[in-house]
Design a protein around this motif. Sequence first.
Motif, PDB file in Angstrom:
ATOM      1  N   GLN A 189       0.816  -1.207   0.000  1.00 51.10           N
ATOM      2  CA  GLN A 189       0.000   0.000   0.000  1.00 51.10           C
ATOM      3  C   GLN A 189       0.853   1.261   0.000  1.00 51.10           C
ATOM      4  O   GLN A 189       0.475   2.274  -0.580  1.00 51.10           O
ATOM      5  CB  GLN A 189      -0.935  -0.021   1.209  1.00 51.10           C
ATOM      6  N   GLN A 190       2.015   1.199   0.631  1.00 52.51           N
ATOM      7  CA  GLN A 190       2.889   2.367   0.711  1.00 52.51           C
ATOM      8  C   GLN A 190       3.429   2.774  -0.651  1.00 52.51           C
ATOM      9  O   GLN A 190       3.511   3.957  -0.966  1.00 52.51           O
ATOM     10  CB  GLN A 190       4.055   2.083   1.647  1.00 52.51           C
ATOM     11  N   VAL A 191       3.836   1.808  -1.446  1.00 56.94           N
ATOM     12  CA  VAL A 191       4.522   2.138  -2.700  1.00 56.94           C
ATOM     13  C   VAL A 191       3.565   2.258  -3.884  1.00 56.94           C
ATOM     14  O   VAL A 191       4.011   2.573  -4.988  1.00 56.94           O
ATOM     15  CB  VAL A 191       5.604   1.082  -3.022  1.00 56.94           C
ATOM     16  N   THR A 192       2.271   2.034  -3.678  1.00 57.36           N
ATOM     17  CA  THR A 192       1.312   2.071  -4.774  1.00 57.36           C
ATOM     18  C   THR A 192       0.523   3.367  -4.739  1.00 57.36           C
ATOM     19  O   THR A 192      -0.135   3.666  -3.734  1.00 57.36           O
ATOM     20  CB  THR A 192       0.329   0.883  -4.688  1.00 57.36           C
ATOM     21  N   PRO A 193       0.539   4.160  -5.810  1.00 53.22           N
ATOM     22  CA  PRO A 193      -0.284   5.371  -5.864  1.00 53.22           C
ATOM     23  C   PRO A 193      -1.769   5.025  -5.762  1.00 53.22           C
ATOM     24  O   PRO A 193      -2.208   3.947  -6.179  1.00 53.22           O
ATOM     25  CB  PRO A 193       0.050   5.965  -7.237  1.00 53.22           C
ATOM     26  N   THR A 194      -2.550   5.959  -5.233  1.00 51.65           N
ATOM     27  CA  THR A 194      -3.977   5.720  -5.029  1.00 51.65           C
ATOM     28  C   THR A 194      -4.673   5.325  -6.321  1.00 51.65           C
ATOM     29  O   THR A 194      -5.532   4.434  -6.338  1.00 51.65           O
ATOM     30  CB  THR A 194      -4.639   6.979  -4.439  1.00 51.65           C
ATOM     31  N   GLY A 195      -4.316   5.975  -7.420  1.00 49.92           N
ATOM     32  CA  GLY A 195      -4.975   5.706  -8.695  1.00 49.92           C
ATOM     33  C   GLY A 195      -4.704   4.326  -9.267  1.00 49.92           C
ATOM     34  O   GLY A 195      -5.381   3.901 -10.211  1.00 49.92           O
ATOM     35  N   LEU A 196      -3.735   3.607  -8.708  1.00 47.72           N
ATOM     36  CA  LEU A 196      -3.403   2.260  -9.176  1.00 47.72           C
ATOM     37  C   LEU A 196      -3.722   1.185  -8.142  1.00 47.72           C
ATOM     38  O   LEU A 196      -3.511   0.001  -8.404  1.00 47.72           O
ATOM     39  CB  LEU A 196      -1.909   2.177  -9.522  1.00 47.72           C
ATOM     40  N   MET A 197      -4.237   1.590  -6.989  1.00 46.86           N
ATOM     41  CA  MET A 197      -4.340   0.665  -5.864  1.00 46.86           C
ATOM     42  C   MET A 197      -5.173  -0.569  -6.182  1.00 46.86           C
ATOM     43  O   MET A 197      -4.759  -1.710  -5.928  1.00 46.86           O
ATOM     44  CB  MET A 197      -4.921   1.384  -4.649  1.00 46.86           C
ATOM     45  N   ALA A 198      -6.371  -0.381  -6.727  1.00 46.69           N
ATOM     46  CA  ALA A 198      -7.241  -1.532  -6.982  1.00 46.69           C
ATOM     47  C   ALA A 198      -6.651  -2.442  -8.052  1.00 46.69           C
ATOM     48  O   ALA A 198      -6.779  -3.660  -7.992  1.00 46.69           O
ATOM     49  CB  ALA A 198      -8.640  -1.067  -7.384  1.00 46.69           C
ATOM     50  N   ARG A 199      -6.002  -1.838  -9.063  1.00 42.77           N
ATOM     51  CA  ARG A 199      -5.401  -2.671 -10.111  1.00 42.77           C
ATOM     52  C   ARG A 199      -4.237  -3.491  -9.563  1.00 42.77           C
ATOM     53  O   ARG A 199      -4.070  -4.662  -9.919  1.00 42.77           O
ATOM     54  CB  ARG A 199      -4.927  -1.778 -11.272  1.00 42.77           C
ATOM     55  N   VAL A 200      -3.442  -2.890  -8.702  1.00 40.15           N
ATOM     56  CA  VAL A 200      -2.348  -3.629  -8.077  1.00 40.15           C
ATOM     57  C   VAL A 200      -2.907  -4.742  -7.187  1.00 40.15           C
ATOM     58  O   VAL A 200      -2.423  -5.884  -7.217  1.00 40.15           O
ATOM     59  CB  VAL A 200      -1.444  -2.679  -7.270  1.00 40.15           C
ATOM     60  N   ASN A 201      -3.940  -4.432  -6.412  1.00 44.75           N
ATOM     61  CA  ASN A 201      -4.553  -5.456  -5.563  1.00 44.75           C
ATOM     62  C   ASN A 201      -5.119  -6.594  -6.402  1.00 44.75           C
ATOM     63  O   ASN A 201      -4.998  -7.775  -6.040  1.00 44.75           O
ATOM     64  CB  ASN A 201      -5.667  -4.834  -4.714  1.00 44.75           C
ATOM     65  N   GLY A 202      -5.759  -6.251  -7.536  1.00 48.93           N
ATOM     66  CA  GLY A 202      -6.301  -7.287  -8.408  1.00 48.93           C
ATOM     67  C   GLY A 202      -5.216  -8.166  -8.998  1.00 48.93           C
ATOM     68  O   GLY A 202      -5.350  -9.396  -9.065  1.00 48.93           O
ATOM     69  N   THR A 203      -4.120  -7.529  -9.443  1.00 48.92           N
ATOM     70  CA  THR A 203      -2.997  -8.291  -9.997  1.00 48.92           C
ATOM     71  C   THR A 203      -2.421  -9.234  -8.951  1.00 48.92           C
ATOM     72  O   THR A 203      -2.161 -10.415  -9.220  1.00 48.92           O
ATOM     73  CB  THR A 203      -1.906  -7.325 -10.499  1.00 48.92           C
ATOM     74  N   MET A 204      -2.224  -8.707  -7.730  1.00 51.68           N
ATOM     75  CA  MET A 204      -1.689  -9.538  -6.652  1.00 51.68           C
ATOM     76  C   MET A 204      -2.620 -10.709  -6.345  1.00 51.68           C
ATOM     77  O   MET A 204      -2.163 -11.846  -6.151  1.00 51.68           O
ATOM     78  CB  MET A 204      -1.513  -8.682  -5.390  1.00 51.68           C
ATOM     79  N   ARG A 205      -3.921 -10.437  -6.307  1.00 48.87           N
ATOM     80  CA  ARG A 205      -4.866 -11.490  -5.941  1.00 48.87           C
ATOM     81  C   ARG A 205      -4.847 -12.612  -6.981  1.00 48.87           C
ATOM     82  O   ARG A 205      -4.903 -13.795  -6.633  1.00 48.87           O
ATOM     83  CB  ARG A 205      -6.273 -10.907  -5.815  1.00 48.87           C
ATOM     84  N   VAL A 206      -4.773 -12.248  -8.244  1.00 49.86           N
ATOM     85  CA  VAL A 206      -4.716 -13.268  -9.300  1.00 49.86           C
ATOM     86  C   VAL A 206      -3.448 -14.111  -9.160  1.00 49.86           C
ATOM     87  O   VAL A 206      -3.485 -15.343  -9.229  1.00 49.86           O
ATOM     88  CB  VAL A 206      -4.777 -12.610 -10.689  1.00 49.86           C
ATOM     89  N   LEU A 207      -2.320 -13.434  -8.947  1.00 46.32           N
ATOM     90  CA  LEU A 207      -1.051 -14.162  -8.840  1.00 46.32           C
ATOM     91  C   LEU A 207      -1.023 -15.055  -7.605  1.00 46.32           C
ATOM     92  O   LEU A 207      -0.572 -16.215  -7.671  1.00 46.32           O
ATOM     93  CB  LEU A 207       0.110 -13.163  -8.797  1.00 46.32           C
ATOM     94  N   PHE A 208      -1.509 -14.553  -6.490  1.00 46.44           N
ATOM     95  CA  PHE A 208      -1.483 -15.347  -5.259  1.00 46.44           C
ATOM     96  C   PHE A 208      -2.462 -16.517  -5.329  1.00 46.44           C
ATOM     97  O   PHE A 208      -2.173 -17.614  -4.838  1.00 46.44           O
ATOM     98  CB  PHE A 208      -1.796 -14.462  -4.051  1.00 46.44           C
ATOM     99  N   THR A 209      -3.631 -16.290  -5.932  1.00 48.01           N
ATOM    100  CA  THR A 209      -4.580 -17.395  -6.094  1.00 48.01           C
ATOM    101  C   THR A 209      -4.009 -18.449  -7.037  1.00 48.01           C
ATOM    102  O   THR A 209      -4.144 -19.653  -6.806  1.00 48.01           O
ATOM    103  CB  THR A 209      -5.919 -16.876  -6.636  1.00 48.01           C
ATOM    104  N   GLY A 210      -3.359 -17.987  -8.110  1.00 45.27           N
ATOM    105  CA  GLY A 210      -2.709 -18.930  -9.013  1.00 45.27           C
ATOM    106  C   GLY A 210      -1.616 -19.718  -8.332  1.00 45.27           C
ATOM    107  O   GLY A 210      -1.413 -20.912  -8.610  1.00 45.27           O
ATOM    108  N   ALA A 211      -0.900 -19.074  -7.400  1.00 42.63           N
ATOM    109  CA  ALA A 211       0.154 -19.771  -6.664  1.00 42.63           C
ATOM    110  C   ALA A 211      -0.425 -20.884  -5.791  1.00 42.63           C
ATOM    111  O   ALA A 211       0.170 -21.955  -5.656  1.00 42.63           O
ATOM    112  CB  ALA A 211       0.939 -18.778  -5.801  1.00 42.63           C
ATOM    113  N   VAL A 212      -1.594 -20.637  -5.197  1.00 48.21           N
ATOM    114  CA  VAL A 212      -2.253 -21.676  -4.401  1.00 48.21           C
ATOM    115  C   VAL A 212      -2.592 -22.878  -5.273  1.00 48.21           C
ATOM    116  O   VAL A 212      -2.325 -24.038  -4.917  1.00 48.21           O
ATOM    117  CB  VAL A 212      -3.522 -21.122  -3.726  1.00 48.21           C
TER     118      VAL A 212
END
Length: 422
Positions: A350-373
């Motif tokens: 959250q610290q390094v992500t600008p507000t305007g990109l926050m949801a997209r970064v969270n979505g990218t992370m969620r896809v990658l982490f779910t894929g890792a599972v």
Amino acid sequence: MTETAEAATATGPAAARAAVPQDRTRYLTASGVALWGSQIGQVAVPLTAVTVLHAGAGGTSLLKTALTLPFVILGLPVGAWLDRVRRRPVMIGADLVRAAALTSVPVAAWFGCLTMTHLMAVVVVQGVATVFFDLATQSLVKDLAPGALLARTNARLATITQAAVIAGPPLAGWAAGLLSAPTVLLVMAAGYLWSAGWLSTLTTHEHPTGDAPRRRLLHEIGEGVAFVARQPVLRTVVIAGSMVNIGIAGVMTLLPVLALTELGWSEGTLGMFLGTGGLGGLIGAVTAVRLADKLGAGRAVLLVGIAVAPLAIAIPLLGRPVPGPLAATGWALVMLKVGFDSVLMTTFRQQVTPTGLMARVNGTMRVLFTGAVALGAATAGALATAVGIRWALAASAACLACVWIPIARSPLRRMTALRTAP
């Protein structure tokens, strides 16, 4: 300055600052209800399938897949869309959708017309609504908890999560025996309505996502993925988090087989072993901010990883030669690391992500982490077939034991202050 202006100056910003603690409490209450509902639902939904529809292992497996698949399919586009809109109304809408979907299950069961197709549809709707809710809540927290409050809010969320992981499934089983599984789903629906009610009382204004012109959704998705790929802290969070998810998925896939078949444990003994991990994760979440304040956040993540992550190697040695209690202690310490990281890694993100990109970064992370599972579970199963359960467990444990290495080689280890990106 006029008297009116002085009053406005005194009351406006002060009122806004005073609203932040209240809104944080309301937000944590709403998110806590959702987190507990998710954990209870993971037990109550399969129990409904088994007790009412007499489903077998194939049916319950399909329900599990239907719940997780929306995160893989929708994580990126939903994240991009959420960077265009206010998040709080989305969260309220998701709660209302989940409540309506769950309510339909006990109603259908009471009238004797519940089917597996109906239950599957409800699970899919639940999964889709949860994608919207989870990605929105991970983005909204940055507005509700500015500056140093961010890590403390993440710590409280992680504590609630770990408590739900520990107590949610047993509570669901007890409640299902007392009330019936469909009735538990009705209680969950009431909880989602309660969550929506708390969210509707928030007064903090969300930061604007920016005045940039809207582009094609695919282009904005690409911006989020590219930002994660080129930002060194986010790359480290992705690599370390994926290693943890791969390792835990493998252990959770194979450990029951090892414990129940080769070691002859009972289900209760296995539950106690896994429960030590939940307790360790809770301790890690509770102590994360305090230890980070003393050592520096990045250094704390690295040192805790070096100290306890290698203990994961006790898992494939469980019972031969490592006795169960000793292996359980090692597992608790490894999960302490996971709970510890869940607070600080989320804050770093959250610290390094600008507000305007926050949801997209969270979505990218969620896809990658779910894929890792999914990758961890599938790889563990394939390795167990090829080389045996213990060697497959060793591969999963190695992912957990080495999670500190990408952190040691990244700028993340030097992060100390809790700053918020513009």
